[in-house]
Scaffold this motif. Structure first.
Motif, PDB file in Angstrom:
ATOM      1  N   ASP A 189       0.826  -1.216   0.000  1.00 23.10           N
ATOM      2  CA  ASP A 189       0.000   0.000   0.000  1.00 23.10           C
ATOM      3  C   ASP A 189       0.850   1.251   0.000  1.00 23.10           C
ATOM      4  OD1 ASP A 189      -2.254  -1.411  -0.112  1.00 23.10           O
ATOM      5  OD2 ASP A 189      -2.633  -1.413   2.059  1.00 23.10           O
ATOM      6  N   LYS A 190       1.929   1.201   0.775  1.00 21.84           N
ATOM      7  CA  LYS A 190       2.840   2.353   0.807  1.00 21.84           C
ATOM      8  C   LYS A 190       4.224   1.848   1.226  1.00 21.84           C
ATOM      9  CE  LYS A 190       1.619   4.005   5.484  1.00 21.84           C
ATOM     10  NZ  LYS A 190       0.901   2.943   6.085  1.00 21.84           N
ATOM     11  N   PRO A 191       5.269   2.629   0.997  1.00 20.66           N
ATOM     12  CA  PRO A 191       6.593   2.182   1.431  1.00 20.66           C
ATOM     13  C   PRO A 191       6.578   1.845   2.930  1.00 20.66           C
ATOM     14  CG  PRO A 191       6.795   4.133   0.063  1.00 20.66           C
ATOM     15  CD  PRO A 191       5.323   3.915   0.278  1.00 20.66           C
ATOM     16  N   GLY A 192       7.158   0.711   3.266  1.00 20.76           N
ATOM     17  CA  GLY A 192       7.229   0.311   4.670  1.00 20.76           C
ATOM     18  C   GLY A 192       6.064  -0.562   5.092  1.00 20.76           C
ATOM     19  N   SER A 193       5.020  -0.583   4.261  1.00 20.60           N
ATOM     20  CA  SER A 193       3.874  -1.413   4.662  1.00 20.60           C
ATOM     21  C   SER A 193       4.232  -2.884   4.458  1.00 20.60           C
ATOM     22  CB  SER A 193       2.647  -0.956   3.868  1.00 20.60           C
ATOM     23  OG  SER A 193       1.949  -2.045   3.366  1.00 20.60           O
ATOM     24  N   ARG A 194       3.550  -3.782   5.188  1.00 19.20           N
ATOM     25  CA  ARG A 194       4.009  -5.174   5.249  1.00 19.20           C
ATOM     26  C   ARG A 194       3.136  -6.170   4.508  1.00 19.20           C
ATOM     27  NH1 ARG A 194       6.907  -6.549  10.728  1.00 19.20           N
ATOM     28  NH2 ARG A 194       8.391  -4.852  10.690  1.00 19.20           N
ATOM     29  N   VAL A 195       1.942  -5.723   4.090  1.00 17.33           N
ATOM     30  CA  VAL A 195       1.027  -6.681   3.459  1.00 17.33           C
ATOM     31  C   VAL A 195       1.327  -6.764   1.959  1.00 17.33           C
ATOM     32  CG1 VAL A 195      -1.403  -7.289   3.118  1.00 17.33           C
ATOM     33  CG2 VAL A 195      -0.676  -6.076   5.202  1.00 17.33           C
ATOM     34  N   ALA A 196       1.828  -7.934   1.561  1.00 19.10           N
ATOM     35  CA  ALA A 196       2.206  -8.126   0.161  1.00 19.10           C
ATOM     36  C   ALA A 196       0.958  -8.425  -0.657  1.00 19.10           C
ATOM     37  CB  ALA A 196       3.182  -9.284   0.070  1.00 19.10           C
ATOM     38  N   ARG A 197       0.816  -7.670  -1.766  1.00 17.70           N
ATOM     39  CA  ARG A 197      -0.305  -7.964  -2.672  1.00 17.70           C
ATOM     40  C   ARG A 197       0.253  -8.274  -4.049  1.00 17.70           C
ATOM     41  NH1 ARG A 197      -3.312  -3.937  -3.741  1.00 17.70           N
ATOM     42  NH2 ARG A 197      -2.298  -2.288  -2.552  1.00 17.70           N
TER      43      ARG A 197
END
Ligand SMILES: CC/C=C/CC(=O)SCCNC(=O)CCNC(=O)[C@H](O)C(C)(C)COP(=O)(O)OP(=O)(O)OC[C@H]1O[C@@H](n2cnc3c(N)ncnc32)[C@H](O)[C@@H]1OP(=O)(O)O
Length: 720
Positions: A580-588
């Motif tokens: 979703d944004k840099p640093g976010s952890r949920v891989a899509r």
């Protein structure tokens, strides 16, 4: 064995004697049966105390007996006989009461623990469940939620927590045996009707179904395919839904399935392997038991990036004084704040005051390390920079200071050669985050002194690490084996797989993260920098099409191409996946990457084919295992246990599969060899797929079990 004496006139004192942990071997069980009978039959004895020799109550069943033809009296009737006794029996718990040891104590009518004792039912970590009544008595004693927690996690509790939970009746500050004898005298004439736990009703929580559903969901999520935690939940459920004896039947039935399972074998192998690696030896004959470590009272860390900060925290938490050096003022200020935060959070979690905060002094001047006993260098992974730091350290430090490097792959010998005393240099390779991850590779070179290795190993232990001594080579053990594994994953993408498919196969196998999600987390730029340094990277945008061969070997530039686009993984919000944004952890899943991959294949004339999970596992894991065999052949790791412990503690290899080398034995060495040969034929330009000669030799000598590989390796080395 168990010793019997009569003390204070009327107390029968039974002392378990089986050093070092008074495990319940056949002889000990027989000893308990005999001495309990004697005490109950002695008219002068009015009450009984059971304790353990040498300050430890009991470490549980003798794990070494599992997998053998177990003889001697079984635990369940032995414990029932104690519970059914008509004289009070008191357990005096010092040191540890674990597994069968705690189950024995739960069969007693009273439990008194020393304040420093630890109690638990860790069977789940051995692929088992507490099958001597533990799953039926504990919920009756302390309630279902608390019992579920202790049994499914296997965690050890302190005496204070045990008292609070109701596992023990009293805590003693001084001699537990004296306190227990005194207590036994005081309860000698009391009725035992309310003291037999198996007769208690199991409290049924109001949210019964939700509780068990939640517990099952939790273990399924965290266990990643391990069967024992699931069986533990089922056994506790039986306690809450069935009468005691029927619950015991269910416990027995579930245990029967676990006891002979491959997972139990793997987990018990890990238990002994973890202890075996502390008994290190070097090819020159230096050994753990003949090399004396030097005490480290004051240590230093050079470089306060992510790794240096974690190392400083781990050092300070041992209670020693730490000098933290960072030459860049801004980085130093940020590091101070970050380190303090980590120490404060750590202390809060453990319910302590952050005393370690005051153990660290900061400096931007390397001269500040002049009086320390040991330095850990953790500057940027660049040989020229590290060389300079080692030259400076050699000039600044007092004579005899050990100089350690936290490099993850660079040549430790080369760094040692920059110093006046190369024998004092070793690698201490920590894993990020360094204050959390349990693994430490201690890397010795041909010049490292046994004392330097012993000191680094002991310091690692003090820091709560599982330390493994390994030889010096590119990537040491862990990262060296990782290289062909990652490479195969890249090749699979070229041939038709997706990051999602590869990761799913590896995660279903039991890794917490597949190779691509892991790469996004650690940053694609890390490997890119290394490949650039090795002269492997050709600019794709300049030529439009970087080649897929390097010196006649297959090479995939996919990772390089993503880095050229600034896709470094989670930190940039784009990598093999999107975030979703840099640093976010949920891989899509990233449609951009999928079309990029299609274009890439088309450009290189690659036709995508269907790839299944089996191929992913065989190619990624067998090539990693093959490199493990090469490492053994080269003498970089002393035995398969060292490699397995490195992979279990540092690389997320599922513990219930025992580590890569143990897993190879479970699959069958002949199968691993045959599949490697198969893939090597299909991909002749991938040298890593060439089965290693040690693997061939082991197969030729009848695929001996993993604990006998060292004999074959020894023979191989003596013939070289
Ligand atoms: C019928 C099936 C029933 C199953 C029920 C069970 O009881 S299963 C066993 C449950 N118990 C455990 O899981 C406890 C395992 N042990 C430990 O956690 C620790 O050893 C300890 C008791 C906390 C002591 O720790 P410490 O750090 O002091 O020592 P080590 O771990 O280094 O151990 C010293 C040596 O003792 C051996 N050992 C320990 N426990 C057992 C055991 N239960 N059975 C056999 N051997 C055991 C250990 O291997 C060490 O041996 P070395 O040869 O010295 O390496």
């Amino acid at each position: 064995m168990a010793q019997y004496t009569r003390v204070s006139g009327s107390v029968g004192l039974i002392t378990l004697q089986n050093p070092p942990v008074n495990a319940l071997s056949a002889a000990v069980r027989q000893g308990i049966v005999d001495t309990v009978k004697r005490a109950l039959g002695d008219p002068k004895v009015k009450s009984v105390v059971i304790c353990g020799q040498n300050g430890i109550f009991c470490g549980g069943a003798d794990i070494k007996e599992f997998g053998t033809n177990m003889s001697g009296p079984p635990l369940v009737p032995m414990i029932h006989a104690i519970e059914a006794a008509n004289k009070p029996v008191v357990a005096a718990i010092e040191g540890s009461a674990l597994g069968g040891g705690l189950e024995l104590a739960l069969g007693c009518h009273y439990r008194i623990a020393h304040s420093k004792a630890r109690l638990g039912l860790p069977e789940v970590s051995l692929g088992l469940l507490p099958a001597a009544g533990g799953t039926q008595r504990l919920p009756r004693l302390i309630g279902v939620p608390a019992a579920l927690d202790l049994i499914t996690t296997g965690r050890h509790v302190t005496a204070a927590e045990a008292l609070q939970l109701g596992v023990v009746d009293r805590v003693a500050e001084h001699s537990t045996v004296d306190a227990a004898v005194k207590f036994a005298l005081s309860v000698a004439a009391k009725s035992l009707d309310a003291r037999r736990i198996s007769t208690y009703p199991c409290p049924r929580p109001s949210d019964f179904d939700a509780l068990f559903e939640g517990a099952m969901q939790k273990v399924r999520q965290s266990a990643r395919g391990a069967i024992a935690p699931v069986a533990c939940v089922q056994a506790v459920r039986a306690a809450a839904t069935r009468p005691y004896l029927q619950g015991m039947e269910r416990e027995k039935e579930l245990m029967a399935t676990l006891f002979t399972s491959g997972q139990a074998r793997a987990l018990q192998y890990c238990f002994f392997a973890q202890r075996a690696v502390s008994k290190w030896n070097m090819p020159n004959g230096a050994r753990w038991d003949t090399s004396k470590p030097r005490p480290v009272h004051k240590a230093a860390v050079i470089g306060l990036g992510t790794m240096g900060r974690g190392i400083a925290v781990a050092l300070a938490q041992t209670g020693m004084s730490v000098v933290a050096v960072e030459t860049q003022e801004k980085q130093l200020m940020e590091a101070k704040q970050a380190v303090s935060g980590m120490l404060e959070r750590g202390a809060k979690r453990r319910g302590l005051t952050p005393a370690a905060l005051h153990k660290i002094s900061y400096s931007h001047d390397i001269q500040a390390v002049a009086d320390v006993d040991l330095v850990i260098e953790a500057v940027f992974e660049d040989m020229a920079l590290k060389k300079k730091v080692f030259q400076q350290l050699s000039a600044v430090c007092k004579p005899g200071t050990f100089l350690c490097t936290n490099t993850s792959a660079l040549d430790v010998d080369h760094l040692a050669s920059q110093t006046r005393n190369p024998e004092l240099v070793v690698g201490m390779h920590f894993f990020a985050p360094a204050h959390v991850m349990k693994l430490l590779e201690v890397v010795y070179g041909p010049q490292s002194s046994p004392q330097a290795v012993a000191t680094a190993m002991q310091l690692g232990k003090k820091m709560g690490k599982v330390s493994v001594a390994v030889g010096n080579c590119r990537g040491f053990v862990g990262n060296r084996m990782l290289k062909p594994y990652i490479e195969q994953a890249f090749f699979l993408l070229e041939e038709g797989a997706t990051p999602e498919l590869v990761d799913r196969a590896l995660e279903e196998f039991g890794f917490p993260m597949g190779v691509f999600r892991m790469s996004d987390l650690s940053g694609l730029d890390v490997g890119w920098r290394v490949r650039k340094g090795d002269g492997l990277v050709e600019s794709g945008s300049a030529s439009g099409q970087p080649t897929r061969l390097r010196e006649g070997r297959r090479y995939s530039p996919l990772g390089d191409l993503l880095c050229e686009q600034g896709r470094f993984g989670q930190k940039t919000g784009r990598g093999w996946y999107q975030y979703d944004k840099p640093g976010s952890r949920v891989a899509r899943s990233d449609p951009w990457f999928h079309s990029f991959l299609e274009e890439y294949r088309a450009r290189h004339g690659l036709v995508a084919r269907r790839i299944d999970h089996q191929e992913v596992l065989e190619r990624c894991l067998y090539v990693l295992i093959n490199e493990g065999f090469r490492i053994l052949e080269d003498g970089i790791a002393a035995g398969p246990e060292d490699i397995d412990i490195i992979y279990v503690f540092g690389y997320g290899w599922p513990r219930h599969r025992g580590g890569p080398m143990f897993y190879a034995g479970m699959v069958g060495l002949a199968t691993v060899l045959e599949r490697l040969e198969h893939y090597r034929q299909a991909h002749p330009d991938v040298p890593y797929l060439q089965p290693c000669s040690l693997l061939r030799r082991l197969v030729a000598s009848g695929s001996p079990p993993v604990h006998r590989w060292r004999e074959v390796i020894k023979k191989l080395h003596s013939q070289l």
